[in-house]
Design a protein around this motif. Structure first.
Motif, PDB file in Angstrom:
ATOM      1  N   HIS A  88      72.900 -54.185 -22.296  1.00 41.74           N
ATOM      2  CA  HIS A  88      72.754 -52.758 -21.924  1.00 41.74           C
ATOM      3  C   HIS A  88      72.012 -51.758 -22.138  1.00 41.74           C
ATOM      4  CE1 HIS A  88      75.829 -54.100 -19.072  1.00 41.74           C
ATOM      5  NE2 HIS A  88      76.503 -54.306 -20.088  1.00 41.74           N
ATOM      6  N   ALA A  89      70.587 -52.325 -22.949  1.00 43.70           N
ATOM      7  CA  ALA A  89      70.010 -51.218 -23.926  1.00 43.70           C
ATOM      8  C   ALA A  89      68.678 -51.684 -23.934  1.00 43.70           C
ATOM      9  CB  ALA A  89      70.500 -52.314 -25.336  1.00 43.70           C
ATOM     10  N   LEU A  90      67.642 -51.094 -24.407  1.00 36.61           N
ATOM     11  CA  LEU A  90      66.837 -50.692 -24.926  1.00 36.61           C
ATOM     12  C   LEU A  90      66.526 -51.746 -26.015  1.00 36.61           C
ATOM     13  CD1 LEU A  90      64.508 -47.780 -22.593  1.00 36.61           C
ATOM     14  CD2 LEU A  90      65.475 -50.774 -22.135  1.00 36.61           C
ATOM     15  N   ARG A  91      65.409 -52.222 -26.097  1.00 39.58           N
ATOM     16  CA  ARG A  91      65.348 -53.138 -27.523  1.00 39.58           C
ATOM     17  C   ARG A  91      63.906 -53.143 -28.043  1.00 39.58           C
ATOM     18  NH1 ARG A  91      69.475 -56.435 -29.226  1.00 39.58           N
ATOM     19  NH2 ARG A  91      69.179 -56.475 -31.108  1.00 39.58           N
ATOM     20  N   THR A  92      63.685 -52.884 -29.344  1.00 41.80           N
ATOM     21  CA  THR A  92      62.114 -52.831 -29.614  1.00 41.80           C
ATOM     22  C   THR A  92      61.594 -54.482 -30.882  1.00 41.80           C
ATOM     23  OG1 THR A  92      62.160 -51.354 -31.407  1.00 41.80           O
ATOM     24  CG2 THR A  92      61.695 -50.359 -29.190  1.00 41.80           C
ATOM     25  N   VAL A  93      60.538 -54.649 -30.887  1.00 40.31           N
ATOM     26  CA  VAL A  93      59.991 -56.015 -31.437  1.00 40.31           C
ATOM     27  C   VAL A  93      59.048 -54.801 -31.844  1.00 40.31           C
ATOM     28  CG1 VAL A  93      59.118 -58.325 -32.138  1.00 40.31           C
ATOM     29  CG2 VAL A  93      61.027 -57.477 -30.119  1.00 40.31           C
ATOM     30  N   SER A  94      58.671 -54.842 -33.070  1.00 46.59           N
ATOM     31  CA  SER A  94      57.812 -54.139 -33.780  1.00 46.59           C
ATOM     32  C   SER A  94      56.559 -55.437 -34.386  1.00 46.59           C
ATOM     33  CB  SER A  94      57.713 -53.437 -35.159  1.00 46.59           C
ATOM     34  OG  SER A  94      58.121 -55.094 -36.115  1.00 46.59           O
ATOM     35  N   LYS A  95      55.528 -54.887 -34.757  1.00 46.34           N
ATOM     36  CA  LYS A  95      54.738 -55.567 -34.883  1.00 46.34           C
ATOM     37  C   LYS A  95      54.201 -57.031 -35.756  1.00 46.34           C
ATOM     38  CE  LYS A  95      50.774 -52.299 -33.600  1.00 46.34           C
ATOM     39  NZ  LYS A  95      49.506 -51.799 -34.233  1.00 46.34           N
ATOM     40  N   VAL A  96      55.436 -56.598 -36.810  1.00 46.49           N
ATOM     41  CA  VAL A  96      56.177 -57.194 -38.391  1.00 46.49           C
ATOM     42  C   VAL A  96      57.334 -58.168 -38.025  1.00 46.49           C
ATOM     43  CG1 VAL A  96      54.859 -56.037 -40.188  1.00 46.49           C
ATOM     44  CG2 VAL A  96      57.440 -55.617 -39.592  1.00 46.49           C
ATOM     45  N   GLY A  97      57.634 -58.142 -36.411  1.00 39.30           N
ATOM     46  CA  GLY A  97      58.831 -58.739 -36.338  1.00 39.30           C
ATOM     47  C   GLY A  97      59.678 -58.518 -35.882  1.00 39.30           C
ATOM     48  N   ALA A  98      60.389 -57.008 -36.111  1.00 41.50           N
ATOM     49  CA  ALA A  98      61.736 -56.625 -36.686  1.00 41.50           C
ATOM     50  C   ALA A  98      61.789 -55.949 -35.632  1.00 41.50           C
ATOM     51  CB  ALA A  98      61.292 -55.297 -37.547  1.00 41.50           C
ATOM     52  N   VAL A  99      63.256 -56.196 -34.942  1.00 40.44           N
ATOM     53  CA  VAL A  99      64.623 -55.683 -33.748  1.00 40.44           C
ATOM     54  C   VAL A  99      64.982 -55.045 -33.758  1.00 40.44           C
ATOM     55  CG1 VAL A  99      65.054 -56.802 -31.505  1.00 40.44           C
ATOM     56  CG2 VAL A  99      63.725 -58.396 -32.433  1.00 40.44           C
ATOM     57  N   SER A 100      64.385 -53.966 -32.984  1.00 39.44           N
ATOM     58  CA  SER A 100      66.346 -52.468 -33.851  1.00 39.44           C
ATOM     59  C   SER A 100      66.573 -52.481 -32.264  1.00 39.44           C
ATOM     60  CB  SER A 100      65.419 -51.512 -34.490  1.00 39.44           C
ATOM     61  OG  SER A 100      64.446 -50.842 -33.589  1.00 39.44           O
ATOM     62  N   THR A 101      67.176 -51.310 -31.840  1.00 39.11           N
ATOM     63  CA  THR A 101      68.076 -50.879 -30.418  1.00 39.11           C
ATOM     64  C   THR A 101      67.410 -49.751 -30.366  1.00 39.11           C
ATOM     65  OG1 THR A 101      69.886 -52.528 -30.662  1.00 39.11           O
ATOM     66  CG2 THR A 101      69.830 -50.376 -29.271  1.00 39.11           C
ATOM     67  N   LEU A 102      66.541 -49.011 -29.731  1.00 37.99           N
ATOM     68  CA  LEU A 102      65.905 -47.903 -29.001  1.00 37.99           C
ATOM     69  C   LEU A 102      67.090 -47.060 -27.981  1.00 37.99           C
ATOM     70  CD1 LEU A 102      62.916 -46.279 -28.862  1.00 37.99           C
ATOM     71  CD2 LEU A 102      63.138 -47.444 -26.980  1.00 37.99           C
ATOM     72  N   ALA A 103      67.564 -47.594 -26.764  1.00 35.84           N
ATOM     73  CA  ALA A 103      68.540 -47.451 -26.510  1.00 35.84           C
ATOM     74  C   ALA A 103      69.456 -47.780 -25.822  1.00 35.84           C
ATOM     75  CB  ALA A 103      68.199 -46.041 -25.236  1.00 35.84           C
TER      76      ALA A 103
END
Length: 108
Positions: free
Chosen positions: A46-61
């Protein structure tokens, strides 16, 4: 053209990080934000996740709990998001979310 390799794997956890330690649970939709990060709908978390250009995954919302609340970060809640669109002003709109109009967050 940029090649995207596997940066996160489907799993049951809520891990964040770079490359293989990160996981999602039923990733469905994605878009690319203005910074070049990939925004993924993590449907069963139940979330939006981001994957940065360097491959770091984090939760945006989102906060792993199903719900219907607009907001930023963990304040936002979604119920099984299935898609996400980047609006002209940088706002993210997950149209595949039952009862949720937008996450109110900006990416980039």
């Amino acid at each position: 053209m940029t090649k995207m390799s596997t940066c996160a794997v489907q799993g049951l956890s809520w891990m964040q990080g770079v490359s293989m330690p990160a996981s999602t649970n039923d990733p469905c939709g994605m878009t690319v934000d203005r910074t070049g990060s990939v925004v993924i709908t993590d449907r069963l978390n139940h979330a939006l996740r981001t994957v940065s250009k360097v491959g770091a995954v984090s939760t945006l919302a989102g906060n792993r709990m199903p719900g219907h609340a607009d907001g930023r970060g963990a304040v936002a809640s979604f119920r099984y998001p299935t898609g996400v669109v980047l609006g002209a002003t940088g706002d993210l709109h997950p149209p595949g979310v039952a009862g949720c109009h937008h996450c109110g967050g900006r990416s980039g």
